[in-house]
Enzyme design. Structure first.
Site, PDB file in Angstrom:
ATOM      1  N   TYR A  33       1.853  22.865  -7.791  1.00 47.59           N
ATOM      2  CA  TYR A  33       1.688  21.405  -7.856  1.00 47.59           C
ATOM      3  C   TYR A  33       2.795  20.737  -8.559  1.00 47.59           C
ATOM      4  CZ  TYR A  33      -0.137  16.942  -9.452  1.00 47.59           C
ATOM      5  OH  TYR A  33       0.057  15.633  -9.740  1.00 47.59           O
TER       6      TYR A  33
ATOM      7  N   THR B  51       4.502  13.369 -11.825  1.00 50.31           N
ATOM      8  CA  THR B  51       3.661  13.847 -12.863  1.00 50.31           C
ATOM      9  C   THR B  51       4.061  14.738 -13.993  1.00 50.31           C
ATOM     10  OG1 THR B  51       1.983  15.602 -13.270  1.00 50.31           O
ATOM     11  CG2 THR B  51       3.499  15.969 -11.399  1.00 50.31           C
TER      12      THR B  51
HETATM   13  N1  LIG Z   1      -4.957  11.407 -12.014  1.00 49.82           N
HETATM   14  C1  LIG Z   1      -4.018  11.918 -12.563  1.00 49.82           C
HETATM   15  O1  LIG Z   1      -4.042  11.873 -13.983  1.00 49.82           O
HETATM   16  C2  LIG Z   1      -2.640  12.272 -12.260  1.00 49.82           C
HETATM   17  C3  LIG Z   1      -1.775  12.630 -13.164  1.00 49.82           C
HETATM   18  C4  LIG Z   1      -0.055  12.607 -12.724  1.00 49.82           C
HETATM   19  C5  LIG Z   1       0.055  12.484 -11.344  1.00 49.82           C
HETATM   20  N2  LIG Z   1      -1.182  11.999 -10.375  1.00 49.82           N
HETATM   21  C6  LIG Z   1      -0.368  11.752  -8.969  1.00 49.82           C
HETATM   22  O2  LIG Z   1      -1.121  10.425  -8.700  1.00 49.82           O
HETATM   23  C7  LIG Z   1      -1.666  10.304  -7.188  1.00 49.82           C
HETATM   24  C8  LIG Z   1      -2.871  10.037  -7.046  1.00 49.82           C
HETATM   25  O3  LIG Z   1      -3.573  10.629  -7.958  1.00 49.82           O
HETATM   26  P1  LIG Z   1      -4.992  10.445  -7.919  1.00 49.82           P
HETATM   27  O4  LIG Z   1      -5.632  10.953  -9.273  1.00 49.82           O
HETATM   28  O5  LIG Z   1      -5.417   8.912  -7.626  1.00 49.82           O
HETATM   29  O6  LIG Z   1      -5.670  11.358  -6.884  1.00 49.82           O
HETATM   30  P2  LIG Z   1      -6.774  10.976  -5.649  1.00 49.82           P
HETATM   31  O7  LIG Z   1      -7.038  12.453  -4.925  1.00 49.82           O
HETATM   32  O8  LIG Z   1      -7.893  10.234  -5.823  1.00 49.82           O
HETATM   33  O9  LIG Z   1      -5.644  10.200  -4.666  1.00 49.82           O
HETATM   34  C9  LIG Z   1      -5.027  10.789  -3.403  1.00 49.82           C
HETATM   35  C10 LIG Z   1      -5.527  10.031  -2.216  1.00 49.82           C
HETATM   36  O10 LIG Z   1      -4.623  10.573  -1.390  1.00 49.82           O
HETATM   37  C11 LIG Z   1      -5.180  10.929  -0.066  1.00 49.82           C
HETATM   38  N3  LIG Z   1      -4.535  11.774   0.636  1.00 49.82           N
HETATM   39  C12 LIG Z   1      -4.323  13.097   0.127  1.00 49.82           C
HETATM   40  N4  LIG Z   1      -3.526  13.816   1.218  1.00 49.82           N
HETATM   41  C13 LIG Z   1      -3.375  12.893   2.107  1.00 49.82           C
HETATM   42  C14 LIG Z   1      -2.689  12.984   3.540  1.00 49.82           C
HETATM   43  N5  LIG Z   1      -2.181  14.070   3.868  1.00 49.82           N
HETATM   44  N6  LIG Z   1      -2.805  11.932   4.308  1.00 49.82           N
HETATM   45  C15 LIG Z   1      -3.409  10.915   3.810  1.00 49.82           C
HETATM   46  N7  LIG Z   1      -3.912  10.827   2.765  1.00 49.82           N
HETATM   47  C16 LIG Z   1      -4.080  11.574   1.843  1.00 49.82           C
HETATM   48  C17 LIG Z   1      -6.638  11.407  -0.649  1.00 49.82           C
HETATM   49  O11 LIG Z   1      -7.726  11.159   0.369  1.00 49.82           O
HETATM   50  C18 LIG Z   1      -6.840  10.394  -1.763  1.00 49.82           C
HETATM   51  O12 LIG Z   1      -7.333   9.123  -1.334  1.00 49.82           O
HETATM   52  C19 LIG Z   1      -1.119  11.760  -6.754  1.00 49.82           C
HETATM   53  O13 LIG Z   1      -0.017  11.812  -6.116  1.00 49.82           O
HETATM   54  C20 LIG Z   1      -1.032  12.513  -8.186  1.00 49.82           C
HETATM   55  O14 LIG Z   1      -0.306  13.664  -7.939  1.00 49.82           O
HETATM   56  C21 LIG Z   1      -2.329  11.809 -10.992  1.00 49.82           C
END
Ligand SMILES: NC(=O)c1ccc[n+]([C@@H]2O[C@H](COP(=O)([O-])OP(=O)(O)OC[C@H]3O[C@@H](n4cnc5c(N)ncnc54)[C@H](O)[C@@H]3O)[C@@H](O)[C@H]2O)c1
Length: 323
Positions: A140, A116
């Site tokens: 985070y 991120t």
């Molecule tokens: N959305 C953004 O703008 C953004 C920006 C930078 C980084 N990210 C990174 O991208 C990745 C995905 O983000 P997202 O926006 O799709 O979030 P999201 O919450 O929709 O997706 C994360 C998924 O992981 C699952 N999860 C979490 N902990 C878990 C565990 N212990 N065991 C099994 N499953 C688990 C959740 O149920 C969820 O479905 C993350 O790592 C986040 O840090 C997202």
């Protein structure tokens, strides 16, 4: 070719699973559904498992024997990470370390990590480059920066190959309208603005109007989720073709202010909604924009949807289909 996706029931992960499935990859998702949805996994099997169950994860990895793992699963809400850092270090750092330990023991070599822009903290120079210092300012961001450090060490020691993708602000939805963002609670600007347009929330707040930017509000680099998934597919090929471990920014290299985004949401939806100007939130950098030269030059990635109104249109089309 087999790819295991953690967090494949979540927002970004589900778009990745869809694309992998469409391209004929054999895909398997692990997700505990804490923030994901069963219906979002359009291809392959979904194993509802928590990553902290390392024995179960190991068994799944052993049976599926993937060529690569793409690791999206994480806890993702910055203010929550400040209130409950243990949750973030456990889920984002410890669970990732345990996953990596399993991969090394099972000789699974290729790993793509969802990092991120939060690892940069408040950067001195913008657009920010991969080589700029990492100064995360919340648990985070630190939980992710720690994984990046771990990845470097494991890559040096055990020959694990990884690509770490530092996402900027991911937005928009599947242009076919089949999936989109369905967080339990969204803190993302575009989603909240659309929810205000829908009448689901009464207003949207702008946090700080006195930043040193053209209109006083914070500037962010919004990348369409489909372009971000392209970056994953290219990174996957790169690793499978024996590319070396590396880190890439994922953004468009230019940004929009909060006011510009709200204006665009009102224009796309045709709905005027209430906007409240509030105080700054601690730790918000005035400008956070990617220097995306490296991913363009080294991986030959190029955006297809670098258009704020298109991003909002796809998100709006999706938002109208969910309650
Ligand atoms: N959305 C953004 O703008 C953004 C920006 C930078 C980084 N990210 C990174 O991208 C990745 C995905 O983000 P997202 O926006 O799709 O979030 P999201 O919450 O929709 O997706 C994360 C998924 O992981 C699952 N999860 C979490 N902990 C878990 C565990 N212990 N065991 C099994 N499953 C688990 C959740 O149920 C969820 O479905 C993350 O790592 C986040 O840090 C997202």
């Amino acid at each position: 070719m087999r790819v295991l996706v953690t967090g494949g029931a979540g927002y970004i992960g589900s778009h990745c699973v869809k694309r992998l499935g469409e391209l004929g990859y054999e895909v398997l998702t692990i997700d505990n559904l804490s923030n994901g949805n069963k219906w979002a996994v359009l291809y392959g099997e979904l194993k509802v498992v928590d990553l902290s169950d390392t024995a179960k994860v190991r068994e799944i990895l052993k049976n599926f024997n993937p060529d690569a793992v793409i690791h999206f699963a994480a806890s993702i809400v910055v203010p929550e990470s400040v209130k409950n850092p243990i949750k973030y270090y456990k889920n984002n750092t410890e669970n990732t370390l345990n996953l990596l330990k399993n991969l090394i023991e099972l000789d699974i070599k290729n790993f793509i990590f969802s990092s991120t822009a939060a690892v940069y903290g408040i950067p001195d120079t913008v657009p920010v480059k991969e080589t700029d210092p990492l100064n995360p300012i919340n648990p985070y961001g630190r939980s992710k920066a720690m994984v990046e450090q771990i990845l470097q060490d494991l890559s040096n020691a055990y020959g694990l190959k990884y690509v770490s993708l530092r996402y900027f602000n991911v937005a928009g939805a599947d242009p076919e309208g089949k999936i989109g963002q369905a967080y339990r609670e969204s803190t993302h600007l575009i989603t909240r603005a659309l929810k205000a347009a829908k009448g689901e929330i009464p207003y949207i707040e702008i946090y700080g109007t006195d930043y040193p930017t053209t209109d006083g509000t914070c500037i962010r680099d919004y990348i369409h989720v489909s372009d971000l998934i392209d970056a994953h597919l290219i990174a996957l090929k790169y690793l499978l073709d024996n590319g070396q471990s590396d880190v890439f920014n994922c953004g468009y290299g230019h940004g929009y202010s909060v006011k510009e985004v709200i204006y665009a949401v009102k224009k796309v939806t045709g709905i005027d909604f209430k906007v409240i100007e509030a105080d700054r939130r601690p730790g918000d950098p005035p400008r956070l924009v990617a220097d995306s030269t490296k991913i363009k030059e080294k991986l030959n990635w190029g955006p297809k949807y670098d258009d704020l109104e298109f991003i909002i249109k796809t998100a709006w089309q999706w938002e109208k289909t969910i309650s």
